[in-house]
Design an enzyme around this catalytic site. Structure first.
Site: not given
Length: 166
Positions: A117-118, A132
């Site tokens: 998950m990390e 972004d």
């Protein structure tokens, strides 16, 4: 339960969300590697590759963001255990023929639970940061292909994704 059925470990006997108890699991060296892609216009990819973006070195910022994302994984995903990571590495590959940036994250520790998950969070946050920083010049970018490539450690040993691109 039939042998083919998968038991979901994050649900208790009542079907309620439950953080898995890893108290009695052995501490072992654990590693996970994940990848993901950000697809974009060729011009945007060239800006990134040549460090010509007006916001600066986009990949350097995305690398730091990915590392931070891995460290904050348990704050973002409710049933993840907070982990003491010993290594987080983020690498980028410019894929001109695909007009993409490939992101690879490796997370490592000695502990009682895995770090998949990390690694996935690191890739995701690095990809979101790339998006972004470049959205003003290329709002049509796509983030895709986020997956675990490799994991090792614990009683399950080594697992490799089919046709891992590493």
């Amino acid at each position: 339960m039939a042998q083919d059925e998968v038991k979901l470990t994050h649900l208790n006997h009542k079907g309620e969300a439950n953080m898995v108890d890893v108290t009695d699991k052995a501490v072992t060296s654990r590693t996970a590697i994940a990848e993901g892609f950000v697809r974009m216009n060729a011009e945007t990819l060239q800006l990134i590759a040549q460090k010509g973006h007006k916001k600066g070195d986009v990949l350097a910022v995305a690398r730091i963001a990915g590392i931070q994302g891995a460290k904050k994984c348990a704050d973002l995903i409710p049933l993840c255990h907070p982990l003491t990571l010993s290594k987080v590495q983020i690498d980028f590959e410019i894929l001109a023929e695909l007009s993409s940036v490939r992101i690879e994250a490796m997370c490592k520790l000695s502990g009682q639970t895995g770090v998949e998950m990390e690694a996935l969070t690191a890739v995701s946050v690095a990809a979101l940061t790339l998006f972004d920083m470049c959205k003003a010049v290329d709002p049509g970018m796509q983030i895709d292909g986020i997956r675990v490539l490799h994991k090792q450690g614990g009683k399950s040993g080594v697992w490799e994704a089919e046709s891992a691109s590493r």
